[in-house]
Structure formats: structure tokens, C-alpha cells
Enzyme design. Structure first.
Site, mmCIF file in Angstrom:
data_model
loop_
_atom_site.group_PDB
_atom_site.id
_atom_site.type_symbol
_atom_site.label_atom_id
_atom_site.label_comp_id
_atom_site.label_asym_id
_atom_site.label_seq_id
_atom_site.Cartn_x
_atom_site.Cartn_y
_atom_site.Cartn_z
ATOM 1 N N LYS A 16 9.438 38.754 70.949
ATOM 2 C CA LYS A 16 8.808 40.028 70.599
ATOM 3 C C LYS A 16 8.625 40.820 71.874
ATOM 4 O O LYS A 16 8.484 40.256 72.956
ATOM 5 C CB LYS A 16 7.436 39.791 69.953
ATOM 6 C CG LYS A 16 6.944 40.950 69.130
ATOM 7 C CD LYS A 16 7.639 40.918 67.779
ATOM 8 C CE LYS A 16 7.072 41.846 66.775
ATOM 9 N NZ LYS A 16 7.587 41.508 65.435
HETATM 10 N N1 GLU Z 1 10.207 43.573 63.685
HETATM 11 C C1 GLU Z 1 10.677 42.891 62.517
HETATM 12 C C2 GLU Z 1 9.865 41.643 62.272
HETATM 13 O O1 GLU Z 1 8.743 41.540 62.710
HETATM 14 C C3 GLU Z 1 12.178 42.643 62.551
HETATM 15 C C4 GLU Z 1 12.674 41.850 63.702
HETATM 16 C C5 GLU Z 1 14.201 41.805 63.814
HETATM 17 O O2 GLU Z 1 14.878 42.387 62.998
HETATM 18 O O3 GLU Z 1 14.669 41.163 64.759
HETATM 19 O O4 GLU Z 1 10.279 40.761 61.574
#
Ligand code: GLU
Length: 422
Positions: A112
Site C-alpha cells: 500500500k
Molecule cells: N485499492 C484497492 C484495494 O484496496 C485496489 C488495489 C489494487 O487494485 O491493487 O483493494
């Protein structure tokens, strides 16, 4: 009231996720060494992001990229721009990504990223310069086979396009696979924009079949009207559900007879908020959570359902489209009240699943139709729901712990097979 749940960690996101990991580890009788490894992110990068503002001033933002685990494949996870971003939160969300990818069985670990900023107070040029500088600062650890960012809170396809371009400029050729959630013209996937909401819908549909209610007769309240909440409202509405309330950061609207969703979406696109929409009574964000409905869908930020408001929730089911919207204490109360919670790492895994499809399509340079994307998404989400239910039944645990056990178990298996280097 009889206490029916055990301690699940503290209130900070990282304590909360480590608490969930500990519960899953205990139930799985997880090898102590693997549990120890999973408590720590593999890599954490903190960067200063100096940005030239439109008035000539220099502002330095702080950015993070946390890579929790790459046991099952390259790291994967979104990037958020928000004033509340901090290292604790980003680390917790990176950990949730690891287990989320494992729950839906896609070959990624978890990561993240985020920048501490308030994009609502910045011009589009300032956001672009900040994005590009952040991208070049984290370029040393991202890449199509290392770590693949994607959209999250306050980031969108345009931002992903800037990241792709910045990374590509630094290596001298176009690297489409470095991010997902890109615009279609830059190798994005059909269906990615609404994928998180659509995945939440497929999981909810499966849940309804499982508990024996008809989704087309259900009432739904949705907190958050960003990319996830607004698409969820539309998709649930298109399938016959009655959306009784929605809200965003500025406030919400409630209509027990059902909101006119197409008109509301048009209104919110024009006004930048759902507040003030004439097709319902004005409510606050807090009131939204306490609306009488069958299904409550938190689709905003973490820590929304707490020990303070959980006793007053009037929903029968909570489907977590946001990441970590329920605190452990809130979760305990929902459990005592027999409110079924479909946890984040299952309910919102549709976004990363279609990110995976985008990455696969890009690597093959062969793109699928929206129908193919949605059909494959449905299959993965439905299978993941069934896999979680199987763990719940075998181990007699709630759905959050069941999903966590499934995810942790799959990561632990990979970790054990790989062994420890050196
Ligand atoms: N931000 C989204 C999540 O928390 C998608 C992450 C992604 O597609 O890599 O799942």
C-alpha cells in the site's frame, strides 16, 4: 449481555490487523516462525515529496510505500492521497492486501502507498506534480514484477496514467504493467473502474443466496459516494435493490421508499456531493450508518463502525466495501447482535481482482471484453465467498476470521514452501 467474541487487538489499524492475524494464527495453529514473519512488512519506504505549488511556493509532502509480503508473487495495492495517511495505516492496509489477494487466489503479495495531503485543496497541476515526484521517489521499489500500485482513496485512472508515464520516462520505454487502474487508452481494463463495487455486488448476491434473502427485495444504505460507493449504488439499483440512503464527506440523503439513483448520480456529478439532493431527507454521515436497512455498505474510510455506534446499527448485514471500516470493538458488538459482517478482504477484493486481469491482459497485449471481465470476476468472487464459508463451517468461526484464516493459510503455505533465505 453474553460476551461472544475474543479480543481482536487495539483501535489503531495496525493493532487491529495484527490482532486479526493473531486470531487466525491461533485457530490455524500456525507455525510460530511464519507468524513472526507475517507480523512485519518486508519493506517500508518513506519519501519526501517536494512540490512546486502554483503560487511558486515549495511544499514538502510525506509519502509512503509499504510492501508487506511477496511470498505469493509481486506486491500489489493502491495509493491514497489523504490528510489522515500515516505509516501505521499504510502498513495495516498493506497487510490486508496480502490476505485479500490470497482470499481471491490471485498471485500477488500485498502493498500500500499514500501521500499525506489534501487533494481537495490542490489544483490538478499540483496533484500531477506531486504524483510524478512521488512516483519517481518510489520507482526504486515498484515495477511490473516487483510491486504494482493502483488507485485507492482520492486517486483515479488519470493519476495512474501519470505514474505510468513518470516510470516509463525514467527507463526510456513504455512500461504499461507498472500500475493498474489505468485509463483504457493506456492499457487499462474494461470494467476496472467499477470493479470493486461490482465485486461487492457479486459477493452480496452470493451472501443473499446463502442466508436465504432476495437481493431484489432488500434495502441498502451506502456510506461513501466515491468510486466504490457510487458504482455500488448504481449496480445494486440496477439489480432491483432499494437504495434507501447514501452519504459522502459532506452529508447524505435518506428516502425509505428508495432513492432515484440515476438522478442522484447526475446530481452528485454536477454538485460534487450528494448533499442537498431533493429526492430525500438530509442526513449526516453518522445517521447514515444507523439507517434502518437490510444491508449496510460502508464504502469510505476505516474506523467508521465503532463500539459507540455499533449498538445502534439497524442493518441485518454489513458488507465492507471499504478497507477496515469496522473497529475490533465495533465488530464484537455486531457479532453479539448477530449482524453478519462480510469482511473487507472478501467484500472489496473485486478491485484488485480486475487489477490482476488488467496486468495479465497488458502482459499478453490481448484485451478482453467487459462481459469477459465481469464473468471472470463473478466466478472468482463467488468461489472466494464459498471458500470462506467452508472455513467458517469447518472451524466454527465468524466470516472475518474465516476469511483471514483462508488468506493467512494460503500465504503461510507459500512461505513454508519457499523456506527462509539464506
Ligand atoms: N485499492 C484497492 C484495494 O484496496 C485496489 C488495489 C489494487 O487494485 O491493487 O483493494
Amino acid at each position: 449481555m453474553k460476551k461472544v467474541c475474543v479480543k481482536g487487538g487495539g483501535q489503531k489499524p495496525l493493532d487491529m490487523v495484527l490482532g486479526q492475524l493473531a486470531l487466525a494464527a491461533g485457530k490455524l495453529k500456525l507455525d510460530r516462525n511464519i507468524h513472526e514473519k507475517l507480523k512485519h512488512p518486508q519493506r517500508t519506504l518513506i519519501v519526501a515529496v517536494p512540490v512546486r505549488m502554483d503560487d511558486g511556493r515549495l511544499e514538502v509532502y510525506t509519502g509512503y510505500r509499504v510492501q508487506h509480503s511477496m511470498e505469493r508473487g509481486p506486491c500489489k495495492g493502491g495509493i491514497r492521497f489523504h490528510p489522515q495517511v500515516d505509516l501505521d495505516e499504510i502498513t495495516a492496509l498493506a497487510m490486508l492486501m496480502t490476505y485479500k489477494c490470497a482470499v481471491v487466489g490471485i498471485p500477488y503479495g500485498g502493498a500500500k502507498g499514500g501521500v499525506v495531503c489534501d487533494p481537495s485543496k490542490m489544483s490538478v497541476y499540483e496533484i500531477e506534480r506531486m504524483t510524478r515526484r512521488f512516483a519517481s521517489e518510489i520507482a526504486i521499489i515498484i515495477g511490473p514484477d516487483k510491486d504494482i500500485p493502483a488507485p485507492d482513496v482520492n486517486t483515479n485512472p488519470r493519476v495512474m496514467g501519470w505514474i505510468m508515464d513518470t516510470f516509463s520516462m525514467s527507463v526510456g520505454h513504455s512500461v504499461m504493467g507498472v500500475v493498474t487502474g489505468k485509463p483504457l487508452a493506456l492499457g487499462g481494463s474494461s470494467g476496472r473502474l467499477e470493479a470493486t463495487a461490482r465485486g461487492t455486488f457479486y459477493v452480496t448476491e452470493r451472501m443473499c443466496a446463502h442466508v436465504g434473502i432476495r437481493l431484489a427485495e432488500a434495502t441498502v444504505a451506502i456510506q461513501g459516494f466515491g468510486n466504490v460507493g457510487s458504482h455500488a449504488a448504481r449496480i445494486f439499483h440496477e439489480h432491483g435493490a432499494t437504495i434507501v440512503a447514501v452519504s459522502d464527506v459532506y452529508g447524505g440523503v435518506h428516502n425509505p421508499g428508495g432513492l432515484d439513483i440515476p438522478r442522484l448520480i447526475e446530481y452528485s456529478q454536477g454538485h460534487g456531493t450528494v448533499r442537498g439532493f431533493s429526492g430525500g431527507k438530509a442526513i449526516t454521515n453518522r445517521q447514515l450508518l444507523e439507517t434502518r436497512c437490510d444491508i449496510l455498505v460502508p464504502a469510505a474510510l476505516e474506523g467508521q463502525i465503532t463500539e459507540e455506534n455499533a449498538p445502534r446499527l439497524k442493518a441485518r448485514f454489513v458488507v465492507e466495501a471499504a478497507n477496515a471500516p469496522t473497529t475490533p470493538a465495533g465488530d464484537c458488538i455486531l457479532k453479539e447482535r448477530n449482524i453478519l459482517v462480510v469482511p473487507d478482504i472478501l467484500a472489496n477484493a473485486g478491485g484488485v481482482t480486475v487489477s490482476y486481469f488488467e496486468w495479465v491482459q497488458g502482459l499478453q497485449a490481448y484485451f478482453w471484453t467487459e462481459e469477459e471481465v465481469n464473468e471472470r470476476l463473478r466466478r472468482i468472487m463467488t468461489q472466494a465467498f464459498d471458500d470462506v464459508v467452508a472455513v467458517m463451517d469447518t472451524h466454527r468461526v465468524d466470516m472475518r476470521l474465516g476469511a483471514m484464516m483462508l488468506g493467512v493459510g494460503r500465504v503461510a503455505e507459500a512461505a513454508a514452501l519457499r523456506g527462509l533465505w539464506p
